[in-house]
Motif scaffolding. Structure first.
Motif, PDB file in Angstrom:
ATOM      1  N   HIS A 184     -57.976 -20.483 -64.273  1.00 38.88           N
ATOM      2  CA  HIS A 184     -58.431 -20.044 -64.244  1.00 38.88           C
ATOM      3  C   HIS A 184     -59.661 -20.739 -63.155  1.00 38.88           C
ATOM      4  CE1 HIS A 184     -56.918 -16.899 -67.560  1.00 38.88           C
ATOM      5  NE2 HIS A 184     -57.037 -17.961 -67.453  1.00 38.88           N
ATOM      6  N   CYS A 219     -61.320 -13.983 -60.612  1.00 42.71           N
ATOM      7  CA  CYS A 219     -61.073 -15.337 -61.183  1.00 42.71           C
ATOM      8  C   CYS A 219     -60.382 -15.373 -59.409  1.00 42.71           C
ATOM      9  CB  CYS A 219     -60.191 -14.820 -62.237  1.00 42.71           C
ATOM     10  SG  CYS A 219     -59.103 -16.448 -62.353  1.00 42.71           S
ATOM     11  N   ALA A 221     -58.121 -18.200 -59.059  1.00 40.57           N
ATOM     12  CA  ALA A 221     -56.642 -18.481 -59.437  1.00 40.57           C
ATOM     13  C   ALA A 221     -55.697 -18.253 -60.191  1.00 40.57           C
ATOM     14  CB  ALA A 221     -56.882 -20.049 -60.253  1.00 40.57           C
ATOM     15  N   CYS A 223     -53.573 -16.541 -62.811  1.00 41.51           N
ATOM     16  CA  CYS A 223     -53.552 -16.866 -63.748  1.00 41.51           C
ATOM     17  C   CYS A 223     -52.556 -15.945 -64.553  1.00 41.51           C
ATOM     18  CB  CYS A 223     -54.763 -16.340 -64.227  1.00 41.51           C
ATOM     19  SG  CYS A 223     -55.586 -15.318 -64.215  1.00 41.51           S
ATOM     20  N   HIS A 227     -54.368 -11.246 -63.565  1.00 42.53           N
ATOM     21  CA  HIS A 227     -55.368 -11.662 -62.568  1.00 42.53           C
ATOM     22  C   HIS A 227     -56.381 -11.034 -61.989  1.00 42.53           C
ATOM     23  CE1 HIS A 227     -56.927 -14.471 -59.923  1.00 42.53           C
ATOM     24  NE2 HIS A 227     -55.906 -13.616 -58.417  1.00 42.53           N
ATOM     25  N   MET A 230     -58.950  -9.756 -63.684  1.00 43.61           N
ATOM     26  CA  MET A 230     -59.712 -11.134 -63.957  1.00 43.61           C
ATOM     27  C   MET A 230     -61.747 -10.586 -63.382  1.00 43.61           C
ATOM     28  SD  MET A 230     -58.889 -14.384 -66.022  1.00 43.61           S
ATOM     29  CE  MET A 230     -60.230 -14.958 -66.272  1.00 43.61           C
TER      30      MET A 230
HETATM   31 CU   LIG Z   1     -57.679 -15.910 -64.408  1.00 42.25          CU
END
Ligand SMILES: [Cu+2]
Length: 279
Positions: A184, A219, A221, A223, A227, A230
C-alpha cells in the motif's frame, strides 16, 4: 492578475501547507520549476524568433551554416552548471525534508524515554529525541493507526483507530509504516511525502501540523479491488483535545475487550452440542 499567476502555478506544484517537510518539498519543486520556466521561455523564444526572422522568402538564399563550436560547448556547459546547481541545492535541502523537527512549544508534552523511542539508520528522530510515534498498518482496504500507551509489555491494549488518524498540533509525529498483506502507499499530500507500506518491512515518515484541521489522503498504490475506497484522514486537534480523544479510545477498547471476555467465558461454560472450542 497579481495573484492569478501564483494560483495558476499552485496547480502545478505539490500540495503543501500542513507540515514543514511538505513546505520544503514544495519550495524545492518551485525553484526547479522557475529555472525550467526561464530555460523554456528562452529556448522557445529563440525558436520562435528564428522561425519568424529567417522564414522562407522568395528568391532569398539563407546562409549555409554547419555547426558552431562555441555555441555548442556553451549550451552544454550551461546545462551542466544548472544541473549541478540543482543537485547541490537538493542535497542541501534534503535534511530538512527527511529529518523530523522538534515539536513546537504548544505541542503535546512528550516523555523522553517512553520505551517507544529508538533510533535506527532509517528511523529519524527530532534533535531532542521526542516524538509521538504512531504505527501505520496498511491492509486491504483500510488503514489502522496504533498509538503509544499499551498496558501490556507485549503492546496489547494500545489505543488504535481506523481510517482517521487524530494527532496533536505543534507536535512532531513520527510514523512507522508497515503492511499486513500487499503493498500500500501512505500519502497525505499536504503533509508531505509518499511512503510505501510493504509487508515485512518498515518505512518511516514524519510530519508536524501547526494548525488544527483535516488533511485528506488516499492509498497511492493499487492494492486490489477496494483500493479506491482506501482513504486516509489526519485530523489535527489541540493537545488537550488529543489527550481526551486518546483516553476515550482506550476506554472504549478496554470496555469492548471486557465484554468480549464475558462472552468468551459464557461460551466456554456451555456444554453439549453448542460448545465452542477455544483454540
Ligand atoms: Cu491500499
Amino acid at each position: 492578475m497579481g495573484h492569478l499567476i501564483p494560483s495558476t502555478l499552485a496547480f502545478f506544484t505539490p500540495e503543501s501547507g500542513g507540515s514543514p517537510n511538505a513546505n520544503q518539498i514544495n519550495g524545492l519543486y518551485k525553484i526547479t520549476l522557475y529555472i525550467a520556466l526561464v530555460v523554456f521561455i528562452a529556448v522557445e523564444g529563440a525558436l520562435a524568433y528564428a522561425l519568424f526572422r529567417f522564414r522562407a522568402r522568395k528568391g532569398a538564399v539563407p546562409a549555409q551554416i554547419r555547426g558552431n563550436t562555441r555555441l555548442e560547448v556553451g549550451w552544454t556547459l550551461a546545462a551542466a552548471v544548472i544541473l549541478m546547481g540543482l543537485a547541490v541545492l537538493t542535497f542541501a535541502k534534503l535534511a530538512s525534508i527527511q529529518d523530523p523537527a522538534n515539536s513546537g512549544p504548544g505541542g503535546e508534552q512528550l516523555a523522553g524515554e517512553s520505551g517507544l523511542l529508538y533510533a535506527s539508520a532509517e528511523r529519524r528522530l527530532p534533535p531532542n529525541g521526542k516524538s509521538l510515534n504512531i504505527t501505520v498498518i496498511g491492509r486491504q482496504y483500510i488503514w489502522q493507526y496504533v498509538y503509544p500507551g499499551a498496558n501490556e509489555p507485549d503492546g496489547l491494549g494500545a489505543p488504535y483507530s481506523y481510517e482517521e488518524m487524530v494527532v496533536p498540533t505543534e507536535t512532531t509525529v513520527t510514523l512507522d509504516i508497515l503492511s499486513e498483506d500487499v503493498v500500500h502507499s501512505w500519502w497525505i499530500p499536504e503533509l508531505g511525502g509518499k511512503f510505501q507500506a510493504v509487508p515485512g518491512y518498515h518505512n518511516y515518515a514524519w510530519f508536524k501540523v501547526s494548525k488544527p484541521g483535516i488533511y485528506r489522503g488516499q492509498c497511492a498504490a493499487l492494492c486490489g479491488r477496494g483500493h479506491a475506497r482506501m482513504i486516509a484522514t489526519v485530523k489535527a486537534v489541540p493537545p488537550a483535545q488529543f489527550d481526551a480523544w486518546l483516553a476515550y479510545q482506550k476506554q472504549q477498547i478496554a470496555q469492548a475487550n471486557a465484554e468480549a471476555q464475558v462472552e468468551r467465558a459464557k461460551l466456554n461454560a456451555q456444554t453439549g452440542p453448542g460448545q465452542v472450542e477455544n483454540p
